[in-house]
Design a protein around this motif. Structure first.
Motif, PDB file in Angstrom:
ATOM      1  N   ASP A   1     -16.058  -8.063   3.101  1.00 14.42           N
ATOM      2  CA  ASP A   1     -16.014  -9.372   2.442  1.00 14.42           C
ATOM      3  C   ASP A   1     -17.343  -9.578   1.699  1.00 14.42           C
ATOM      4  N   PRO A   2     -17.318  -9.800   0.381  1.00 11.60           N
ATOM      5  CA  PRO A   2     -18.583  -9.994  -0.346  1.00 11.60           C
ATOM      6  C   PRO A   2     -19.424 -11.119   0.242  1.00 11.60           C
ATOM      7  N   ALA A   3     -18.779 -12.078   0.899  1.00  9.06           N
ATOM      8  CA  ALA A   3     -19.512 -13.203   1.494  1.00  9.06           C
ATOM      9  C   ALA A   3     -20.321 -12.773   2.717  1.00  9.06           C
ATOM     10  N   ALA A   4     -20.018 -11.599   3.291  1.00  6.10           N
ATOM     11  CA  ALA A   4     -20.804 -11.110   4.430  1.00  6.10           C
ATOM     12  C   ALA A   4     -22.264 -10.907   4.020  1.00  6.10           C
ATOM     13  N   LEU A   5     -22.502 -10.735   2.726  1.00  6.64           N
ATOM     14  CA  LEU A   5     -23.877 -10.579   2.234  1.00  6.64           C
ATOM     15  C   LEU A   5     -24.660 -11.891   2.307  1.00  6.64           C
ATOM     16  N   PHE A   6     -23.974 -13.005   2.570  1.00  8.01           N
ATOM     17  CA  PHE A   6     -24.659 -14.292   2.741  1.00  8.01           C
ATOM     18  C   PHE A   6     -25.081 -14.523   4.195  1.00  8.01           C
ATOM     19  N   GLY A   7     -24.624 -13.660   5.103  1.00  7.09           N
ATOM     20  CA  GLY A   7     -24.931 -13.840   6.522  1.00  7.09           C
ATOM     21  C   GLY A   7     -26.331 -13.350   6.859  1.00  7.09           C
TER      22      GLY A   7
ATOM     23  N   LEU B   1     -17.271  -3.304  -1.433  1.00  4.93           N
ATOM     24  CA  LEU B   1     -16.876  -4.666  -1.096  1.00  4.93           C
ATOM     25  C   LEU B   1     -15.382  -4.794  -1.393  1.00  4.93           C
ATOM     26  N   GLY B   2     -14.784  -5.848  -0.849  1.00  3.62           N
ATOM     27  CA  GLY B   2     -13.367  -6.083  -1.130  1.00  3.62           C
ATOM     28  C   GLY B   2     -13.145  -6.709  -2.498  1.00  3.62           C
ATOM     29  N   HIS B   3     -14.209  -7.134  -3.161  1.00  6.91           N
ATOM     30  CA  HIS B   3     -14.155  -7.589  -4.560  1.00  6.91           C
ATOM     31  C   HIS B   3     -15.592  -7.589  -5.077  1.00  6.91           C
TER      32      HIS B   3
ATOM     33  N   LEU C   1       0.809  -1.226   0.000  1.00  9.14           N
ATOM     34  CA  LEU C   1       0.000   0.000   0.000  1.00  9.14           C
ATOM     35  C   LEU C   1       0.841   1.274   0.000  1.00  9.14           C
ATOM     36  N   GLU C   2       1.989   1.243   0.694  1.00  9.39           N
ATOM     37  CA  GLU C   2       2.806   2.463   0.756  1.00  9.39           C
ATOM     38  C   GLU C   2       3.254   2.875  -0.643  1.00  9.39           C
ATOM     39  N   SER C   3       3.746   1.901  -1.426  1.00  7.96           N
ATOM     40  CA  SER C   3       4.213   2.280  -2.768  1.00  7.96           C
ATOM     41  C   SER C   3       3.037   2.604  -3.680  1.00  7.96           C
ATOM     42  N   MET C   4       1.903   1.954  -3.462  1.00 10.04           N
ATOM     43  CA  MET C   4       0.730   2.297  -4.277  1.00 10.04           C
ATOM     44  C   MET C   4       0.248   3.722  -3.986  1.00 10.04           C
ATOM     45  N   ALA C   5       0.388   4.125  -2.716  1.00 15.42           N
ATOM     46  CA  ALA C   5      -0.067   5.474  -2.347  1.00 15.42           C
ATOM     47  C   ALA C   5       0.785   6.547  -3.025  1.00 15.42           C
ATOM     48  N   ASP C   6       1.973   6.155  -3.517  1.00 12.37           N
ATOM     49  CA  ASP C   6       2.837   7.112  -4.217  1.00 12.37           C
ATOM     50  C   ASP C   6       2.566   7.171  -5.717  1.00 12.37           C
ATOM     51  N   LEU C   7       1.572   6.420  -6.178  1.00 15.74           N
ATOM     52  CA  LEU C   7       1.294   6.368  -7.624  1.00 15.74           C
ATOM     53  C   LEU C   7       0.820   7.707  -8.185  1.00 15.74           C
ATOM     54  N   GLY C   8       0.238   8.536  -7.298  1.00 15.18           N
ATOM     55  CA  GLY C   8      -0.337   9.786  -7.806  1.00 15.18           C
ATOM     56  C   GLY C   8      -1.832   9.660  -8.053  1.00 15.18           C
ATOM     57  N   CYS C   9      -2.416   8.514  -7.689  1.00 14.38           N
ATOM     58  CA  CYS C   9      -3.867   8.354  -7.809  1.00 14.38           C
ATOM     59  C   CYS C   9      -4.523   8.981  -6.575  1.00 14.38           C
ATOM     60  N   ASP C  10      -5.851   9.087  -6.600  1.00 14.25           N
ATOM     61  CA  ASP C  10      -6.559   9.726  -5.492  1.00 14.25           C
ATOM     62  C   ASP C  10      -6.998   8.753  -4.422  1.00 14.25           C
ATOM     63  N   ALA C  11      -7.175   7.493  -4.805  1.00 13.52           N
ATOM     64  CA  ALA C  11      -7.684   6.516  -3.840  1.00 13.52           C
ATOM     65  C   ALA C  11      -7.144   5.131  -4.161  1.00 13.52           C
ATOM     66  N   LEU C  12      -7.102   4.296  -3.121  1.00 12.07           N
ATOM     67  CA  LEU C  12      -6.729   2.889  -3.290  1.00 12.07           C
ATOM     68  C   LEU C  12      -7.911   2.017  -2.914  1.00 12.07           C
ATOM     69  N   GLY C  13      -8.196   1.022  -3.739  1.00 15.10           N
ATOM     70  CA  GLY C  13      -9.172   0.001  -3.392  1.00 15.10           C
ATOM     71  C   GLY C  13      -8.491  -1.028  -2.501  1.00 15.10           C
ATOM     72  N   ILE C  14      -9.210  -1.478  -1.464  1.00 20.82           N
ATOM     73  CA  ILE C  14      -8.636  -2.387  -0.468  1.00 20.82           C
ATOM     74  C   ILE C  14      -9.487  -3.649  -0.440  1.00 20.82           C
ATOM     75  N   ASP C  15      -8.847  -4.820  -0.554  1.00 22.99           N
ATOM     76  CA  ASP C  15      -9.647  -6.047  -0.479  1.00 22.99           C
ATOM     77  C   ASP C  15      -9.875  -6.406   0.989  1.00 22.99           C
ATOM     78  N   TRP C  16     -10.660  -7.459   1.237  1.00 21.48           N
ATOM     79  CA  TRP C  16     -11.091  -7.728   2.604  1.00 21.48           C
ATOM     80  C   TRP C  16     -10.014  -8.341   3.498  1.00 21.48           C
ATOM     81  N   SER C  17      -8.884  -8.727   2.905  1.00 22.21           N
ATOM     82  CA  SER C  17      -7.846  -9.362   3.728  1.00 22.21           C
ATOM     83  C   SER C  17      -7.008  -8.339   4.485  1.00 22.21           C
ATOM     84  N   THR C  18      -7.168  -7.068   4.162  1.00 23.32           N
ATOM     85  CA  THR C  18      -6.384  -6.012   4.812  1.00 23.32           C
ATOM     86  C   THR C  18      -7.249  -5.268   5.830  1.00 23.32           C
ATOM     87  N   ASP C  19      -6.690  -5.006   7.007  1.00 25.57           N
ATOM     88  CA  ASP C  19      -7.401  -4.234   8.027  1.00 25.57           C
ATOM     89  C   ASP C  19      -7.410  -2.762   7.602  1.00 25.57           C
TER      90      ASP C  19
END
Ligand code: CP3
Length: 355
Positions: free
Chosen positions: A293-299, A325-327, A256-274
């Motif tokens: 987690d997209p599977a939370a919609l099954f709960g 969702l994370g995906h 994430l640190e190097s992605m944050a240096d890309l110059g984009c405005d936002a990062l998408g985060i999947d569910w495995s990251t806090d």
């Protein structure tokens, strides 16, 4: 153009305060909606839908008619670009996307051209302008593309893959050839996204679905470097409006640190990251989008609500969060659960701002 009635999504990307946390869902227009399946049937196939601007407009708006989502996303696919490069996209029933002409040798790769989005992908640009007209300022429209590396994975494998053996073989035996392909694809992505911006996309998202299959060194060399070229080549403004960009590398939580240096405005985060740790690591450099987690919609409804609150609490108070969702949403999701999720995100995030 009509001014936006709901600009919470764009404000959150700009890390400005919003009355609630905006929410949209990856693949929000799709097979979990009966009305999508009905339109798809009329169109005959997924590609029949995506290549017809009227159908694409209709299905883009379907989830917005049902749910109070804060953004719309162009109905299309990341594989339209390789299709325009001559690989011949098709969908074999139940098998996902495939190409008639996957890239298998040096000759095919050296013969590739950068497609002209205004002619070879004209149906996408027509869909973007048609969707903008139909939205009439309700919410902003997101345009998108695959990342160069993710597109290269599909182009070389010829479809999805469990182990990415063909692309990894090229990476470790002919890295020069992979770099050549990535350079051409990066230019294609830049031209494609800029054409979508000119046609009316108010934000753009780059899906790096397979970047997470790389090593750290491989990610820097084969995905991040080209994401950087793409972000640097994007139009930053159109008609006096800033056009924010979101980069999503699935499985990219370690970088994430190097992605944050890309110059984009936002990062998408999947569910495995806090999300709390992600926010600490990138600070105020970028906004964050995710990450239920997209599977939370099954709960159960109660669990879904508490999982949504867990994500909102993890980000915490302060601007710069777009709920997602994370995906992509699963085709087996009950639409009623999406209504519950949108309600919880809006209600709870309003309460967070006043307590
Ligand atoms: O988010 C949205 O609502 C916009 C539409 C959208 C689609 N694909 C429609 C689609 C977007 C943003 C995409 C992106 C996409 N496509 C990605 C990146 C995001 C991700 O999920 O990682 C990728 C890897 C693809 C390639 C692709 N297209 C696959 C793997 C599949 C098969 C998926 C499946 O579940 O079977 C597609 C087909 C596809 N693209 C569908 C939809 C709604 C389902 C097709 C159908 O109606 O049969």
């Amino acid at each position: 153009m009509t001014p936006l009635k709901n600009d919470t999504f764009l404000r959150a990307l700009a890390r400005q305060p919003t009355p609630h946390t905006p929410i949209w869902l990856m693949r929000q227009a799709g097979r979990y909606l009966p009305e999508y399946n009905a339109t798809r049937k009329r169109a005959g196939s997924f590609l029949g839908l995506a290549k017809n601007p009227d159908y694409a407009t209709e299905v883009t708006l379907q989830p917005l008619e049902r749910f109070a989502l804060d953004a719309a996303i162009l109905f299309s696919d990341i594989l339209t670009v390789p299709d325009a490069m001559g690989l011949g996209l098709y969908f074999a029933d139940g098998e996902g996307p495939r190409f008639h002409h996957p890239l298998r040798d040096e000759r095919a790769i050296k013969a590739l051209h950068v497609p002209d989005p205004h002619t070879e992908l004209r149906y996408v640009m027509e869909a973007v302008s048609s969707i903008r007209r139909a939205l009439d300022g309700r919410v902003p429209l997101i345009g998108f593309s695959g990342s160069p590396y993710t597109l290269a994975c599909y182009m070389i494998e010829g479809g999805g893959s469990d182990d990415f053996r063909t692309v990894k073989t090229m990476l470790y035996s002919r890295p020069d050839l992979l770099h050549h392909l990535l350079r051409i694809t990066a230019q294609a992505v830049i031209d494609y996204l800029n054409a979508q911006i000119i046609a009316g996309a108010q934000a753009v998202m780059i899906f790096d679905t397979w970047g997470g299959n790389l090593t750290s060194a491989g990610y820097a060399e084969f995905s991040l470097a080209y994401l950087q070229q793409v972000v640097a080549g994007l139009k930053r403004e159109h008609n006096g409006e800033r056009i924010p960009s979101i980069v999503f590398t699935k499985g990219g939580g370690g970088w994430l640190e190097s992605m944050a240096d890309l110059g984009c405005d936002a990062l998408g985060i999947d569910w495995s990251t806090d999300l709390a740790l992600a926010r600490q690591r990138v600070g105020a450099r970028v906004a964050l989008q995710g990450n239920l987690d997209p599977a939370a919609l099954f709960g159960s409804e109660a669990t879904l609500r508490s999982e949504a609150r867990r994500v909102l609490d993890a980000f915490g108070v302060g601007p710069g969060h777009v709920f997602n969702l994370g995906h992509g949403i699963s085709q087996f999701t009950a639409p009623e659960q999406v209504a519950v999720l949108v309600d919880e995100v809006h209600t709870y995030s309003k309460r967070q701002r006043t307590s």
